[in-house]
Scaffold this motif. Structure first.
Motif, PDB file in Angstrom:
ATOM      1  N   THR A  35       0.818  -1.213   0.000  1.00  0.00           N
ATOM      2  CA  THR A  35       0.000   0.000   0.000  1.00  0.00           C
ATOM      3  C   THR A  35       0.847   1.256   0.000  1.00  0.00           C
ATOM      4  O   THR A  35       0.417   2.300  -0.448  1.00  0.00           O
ATOM      5  N   GLY A  36       2.070   1.171   0.528  1.00  0.00           N
ATOM      6  CA  GLY A  36       2.909   2.355   0.622  1.00  0.00           C
ATOM      7  C   GLY A  36       3.641   2.669  -0.660  1.00  0.00           C
ATOM      8  O   GLY A  36       4.033   3.800  -0.894  1.00  0.00           O
ATOM      9  N   CYS A  37       3.882   1.664  -1.494  1.00  0.00           N
ATOM     10  CA  CYS A  37       4.640   1.883  -2.719  1.00  0.00           C
ATOM     11  C   CYS A  37       3.703   2.385  -3.796  1.00  0.00           C
ATOM     12  O   CYS A  37       3.047   1.604  -4.463  1.00  0.00           O
ATOM     13  N   GLN A  38       3.634   3.688  -3.958  1.00  0.00           N
ATOM     14  CA  GLN A  38       2.703   4.302  -4.892  1.00  0.00           C
ATOM     15  C   GLN A  38       3.441   4.945  -6.062  1.00  0.00           C
ATOM     16  O   GLN A  38       2.918   5.805  -6.726  1.00  0.00           O
ATOM     17  N   SER A  39       4.684   4.538  -6.328  1.00  0.00           N
ATOM     18  CA  SER A  39       5.499   5.222  -7.321  1.00  0.00           C
ATOM     19  C   SER A  39       5.816   4.343  -8.527  1.00  0.00           C
ATOM     20  O   SER A  39       6.929   4.298  -9.004  1.00  0.00           O
ATOM     21  N   SER A  40       4.834   3.591  -8.993  1.00  0.00           N
ATOM     22  CA  SER A  40       5.080   2.770 -10.174  1.00  0.00           C
ATOM     23  C   SER A  40       3.806   2.631 -10.990  1.00  0.00           C
ATOM     24  O   SER A  40       2.712   2.667 -10.469  1.00  0.00           O
ATOM     25  N   TRP A  41       3.988   2.468 -12.316  1.00  0.00           N
ATOM     26  CA  TRP A  41       2.844   2.247 -13.189  1.00  0.00           C
ATOM     27  C   TRP A  41       2.321   0.854 -12.947  1.00  0.00           C
ATOM     28  O   TRP A  41       3.068  -0.092 -12.758  1.00  0.00           O
ATOM     29  N   SER A  42       1.023   0.695 -12.940  1.00  0.00           N
ATOM     30  CA  SER A  42       0.425  -0.613 -12.702  1.00  0.00           C
ATOM     31  C   SER A  42      -0.801  -0.771 -13.580  1.00  0.00           C
ATOM     32  O   SER A  42      -1.775  -0.049 -13.458  1.00  0.00           O
ATOM     33  N   GLY A  43      -0.734  -1.740 -14.476  1.00  0.00           N
ATOM     34  CA  GLY A  43      -1.874  -1.990 -15.341  1.00  0.00           C
ATOM     35  C   GLY A  43      -2.168  -0.833 -16.255  1.00  0.00           C
ATOM     36  O   GLY A  43      -1.320  -0.353 -16.992  1.00  0.00           O
ATOM     37  N   SER A  44      -3.402  -0.340 -16.203  1.00  0.00           N
ATOM     38  CA  SER A  44      -3.852   0.676 -17.154  1.00  0.00           C
ATOM     39  C   SER A  44      -3.606   2.097 -16.684  1.00  0.00           C
ATOM     40  O   SER A  44      -3.794   3.040 -17.431  1.00  0.00           O
ATOM     41  N   GLY A 139      -0.678  18.988 -15.246  1.00  0.00           N
ATOM     42  CA  GLY A 139      -0.468  18.391 -16.565  1.00  0.00           C
ATOM     43  C   GLY A 139      -0.816  16.917 -16.635  1.00  0.00           C
ATOM     44  O   GLY A 139      -1.266  16.308 -15.655  1.00  0.00           O
ATOM     45  N   ASN A 140      -0.607  16.344 -17.805  1.00  0.00           N
ATOM     46  CA  ASN A 140      -0.954  14.945 -18.055  1.00  0.00           C
ATOM     47  C   ASN A 140       0.212  14.029 -17.702  1.00  0.00           C
ATOM     48  O   ASN A 140       1.353  14.273 -18.091  1.00  0.00           O
ATOM     49  N   MET A 141      -0.082  12.967 -16.976  1.00  0.00           N
ATOM     50  CA  MET A 141       0.941  11.964 -16.712  1.00  0.00           C
ATOM     51  C   MET A 141       1.218  11.159 -17.979  1.00  0.00           C
ATOM     52  O   MET A 141       0.303  10.861 -18.748  1.00  0.00           O
ATOM     53  N   VAL A 142       2.480  10.806 -18.181  1.00  0.00           N
ATOM     54  CA  VAL A 142       2.853   9.983 -19.337  1.00  0.00           C
ATOM     55  C   VAL A 142       3.760   8.849 -18.862  1.00  0.00           C
ATOM     56  O   VAL A 142       4.562   9.035 -17.946  1.00  0.00           O
ATOM     57  N   PRO A 143       3.650   7.672 -19.486  1.00  0.00           N
ATOM     58  CA  PRO A 143       4.537   6.566 -19.112  1.00  0.00           C
ATOM     59  C   PRO A 143       5.987   6.899 -19.449  1.00  0.00           C
ATOM     60  O   PRO A 143       6.269   7.652 -20.386  1.00  0.00           O
ATOM     61  N   LYS A 144       6.879   6.331 -18.711  1.00  0.00           N
ATOM     62  CA  LYS A 144       8.307   6.570 -18.926  1.00  0.00           C
ATOM     63  C   LYS A 144       8.726   6.215 -20.357  1.00  0.00           C
ATOM     64  O   LYS A 144       9.554   6.896 -20.966  1.00  0.00           O
ATOM     65  N   LYS A 145       8.148   5.149 -20.884  1.00  0.00           N
ATOM     66  CA  LYS A 145       8.525   4.695 -22.225  1.00  0.00           C
ATOM     67  C   LYS A 145       8.011   5.627 -23.321  1.00  0.00           C
ATOM     68  O   LYS A 145       8.433   5.522 -24.473  1.00  0.00           O
ATOM     69  N   PHE A 196      12.862   7.251  -9.594  1.00  0.00           N
ATOM     70  CA  PHE A 196      11.921   7.816 -10.572  1.00  0.00           C
ATOM     71  C   PHE A 196      10.490   7.589 -10.100  1.00  0.00           C
ATOM     72  O   PHE A 196      10.119   6.482  -9.702  1.00  0.00           O
ATOM     73  N   ALA A 197       9.669   8.637 -10.131  1.00  0.00           N
ATOM     74  CA  ALA A 197       8.270   8.536  -9.695  1.00  0.00           C
ATOM     75  C   ALA A 197       7.336   8.496 -10.900  1.00  0.00           C
ATOM     76  O   ALA A 197       6.602   7.530 -11.111  1.00  0.00           O
ATOM     77  N   PHE A 198       7.351   9.558 -11.721  1.00  0.00           N
ATOM     78  CA  PHE A 198       6.522   9.607 -12.911  1.00  0.00           C
ATOM     79  C   PHE A 198       6.945  10.800 -13.762  1.00  0.00           C
ATOM     80  O   PHE A 198       7.842  11.558 -13.398  1.00  0.00           O
ATOM     81  N   ALA A 199       6.294  10.943 -14.906  1.00  0.00           N
ATOM     82  CA  ALA A 199       6.573  12.059 -15.823  1.00  0.00           C
ATOM     83  C   ALA A 199       5.267  12.733 -16.196  1.00  0.00           C
ATOM     84  O   ALA A 199       4.197  12.113 -16.153  1.00  0.00           O
ATOM     85  N   THR A 200       5.352  14.023 -16.558  1.00  0.00           N
ATOM     86  CA  THR A 200       4.162  14.755 -16.980  1.00  0.00           C
ATOM     87  C   THR A 200       4.453  15.517 -18.265  1.00  0.00           C
ATOM     88  O   THR A 200       5.606  15.798 -18.591  1.00  0.00           O
ATOM     89  N   ARG A 201       3.398  15.852 -18.969  1.00  0.00           N
ATOM     90  CA  ARG A 201       3.523  16.606 -20.228  1.00  0.00           C
ATOM     91  C   ARG A 201       2.754  17.914 -20.091  1.00  0.00           C
ATOM     92  O   ARG A 201       1.523  17.918 -19.898  1.00  0.00           O
ATOM     93  N   LEU A 202       3.465  19.029 -20.196  1.00  0.00           N
ATOM     94  CA  LEU A 202       2.847  20.355 -20.141  1.00  0.00           C
ATOM     95  C   LEU A 202       2.837  21.037 -21.501  1.00  0.00           C
ATOM     96  O   LEU A 202       2.085  21.996 -21.699  1.00  0.00           O
ATOM     97  N   ILE A 203       3.675  20.566 -22.417  1.00  0.00           N
ATOM     98  CA  ILE A 203       3.756  21.182 -23.749  1.00  0.00           C
ATOM     99  C   ILE A 203       3.721  20.090 -24.816  1.00  0.00           C
ATOM    100  O   ILE A 203       4.082  18.944 -24.553  1.00  0.00           O
ATOM    101  N   THR A 204       3.295  20.468 -25.999  1.00  0.00           N
ATOM    102  CA  THR A 204       3.285  19.519 -27.113  1.00  0.00           C
ATOM    103  C   THR A 204       3.413  20.289 -28.410  1.00  0.00           C
ATOM    104  O   THR A 204       2.923  21.418 -28.533  1.00  0.00           O
ATOM    105  N   THR A 205       4.063  19.686 -29.376  1.00  0.00           N
ATOM    106  CA  THR A 205       4.182  20.286 -30.701  1.00  0.00           C
ATOM    107  C   THR A 205       3.175  19.670 -31.662  1.00  0.00           C
ATOM    108  O   THR A 205       3.134  20.069 -32.842  1.00  0.00           O
ATOM    109  N   GLU A 206       2.380  18.716 -31.190  1.00  0.00           N
ATOM    110  CA  GLU A 206       1.423  18.034 -32.073  1.00  0.00           C
ATOM    111  C   GLU A 206       0.016  18.601 -31.935  1.00  0.00           C
ATOM    112  O   GLU A 206      -0.341  19.153 -30.910  1.00  0.00           O
TER     113      GLU A 206
END
Length: 206
Positions: A35-44, A139-145, A196-206
């Motif tokens: 319950t304490g480890c909240q710093s990883s992507w899981s499933g969807s 901003g929007n969270m994005v997967p590391k990959k 590493f916890a997560f990444a976010t996107r604040l800007i986009t060129t698309e």
């Protein structure tokens, strides 16, 4: 008088109690770890404490119009021109080597969030929260990959808080204000990979 040790074989009730207590502690430790480890992507989706959850994220930011004037509210991620992204990279290169200064948000010295705040305001006229922890909820969270240049990468020494931020520049590298000054580091370095916890996107060129 020193207390003597009595072998467990001569006191079976105490041995059984110890084994039961050990099993109980192991079970509790496992539950806390899960319950304490909240710093990883899981499933969807991404699992994080409520402040950083998908439903509580800020989807808009204040921006100053080009040429001056009152700030306006802009949706995130902010659509920018490719030239603006190039300008960001130029600003990063100019900042390399700038000394670390706690609370710093100018070329005279940066801390990690001050570095991001300064560059995003300079190149995109965005008014960002001052701390890495508050910035992590924007901003929007994005997967590391799926990282793109210009995304923000966040790190944590504790499972429930964010304490460091940098700007992804591509090729597994990110720019950040470390204790040794502004520099480029690799995401796959042992320390940054493990924190590493997560990444976010604040800007986009698309």
């Amino acid at each position: 008088m020193q207390q003597q040790f009595t072998p467990a074989a001569s006191r079976p009730d105490r041995s059984l109690q110890c084994r039961t207590l050990l099993l109980l502690c192991t079970m509790i430790g496992t539950v806390l770890a899960v319950t304490g480890c909240q710093s990883s992507w899981s499933g969807s989706g991404y699992r994080m404490e409520s402040k950083y959850s998908l439903k509580n994220r800020k989807s808009h930011i204040s921006c100053r119009p080009e040429g001056g004037g009152s700030a306006r509210i802009c949706p995130l991620p902010l659509k920018i021109k490719p030239q603006s992204l190039d300008q960001l990279f130029s600003s990063i290169n100019e900042s390399l080597g700038t000394r670390y200064r706690f609370g710093g948000a100018t070329p005279n010295g940066f801390d990690c969030s001050g570095f991001v705040l300064y560059l995003y305001q300079k190149n995109f006229r965005m008014i960002l929260p001052r701390t890495a922890s508050d910035l992590a909820a924007v901003g929007n969270m994005v997967p590391k990959k799926s990282l793109r240049p210009g995304d923000l990468v966040f790190f944590s020494n504790a499972s429930r808080s964010i304490d460091h931020v940098g700007i992804f520049v591509g090729q597994e590298s990110f720019a950040h204000a470390a204790s040794s000054g502004v520099k480029l580091s690799r995401l796959n370095e042992r320390y940054y990979d493990s924190h590493f916890a997560f990444a976010t996107r604040l800007i986009t060129t698309e």
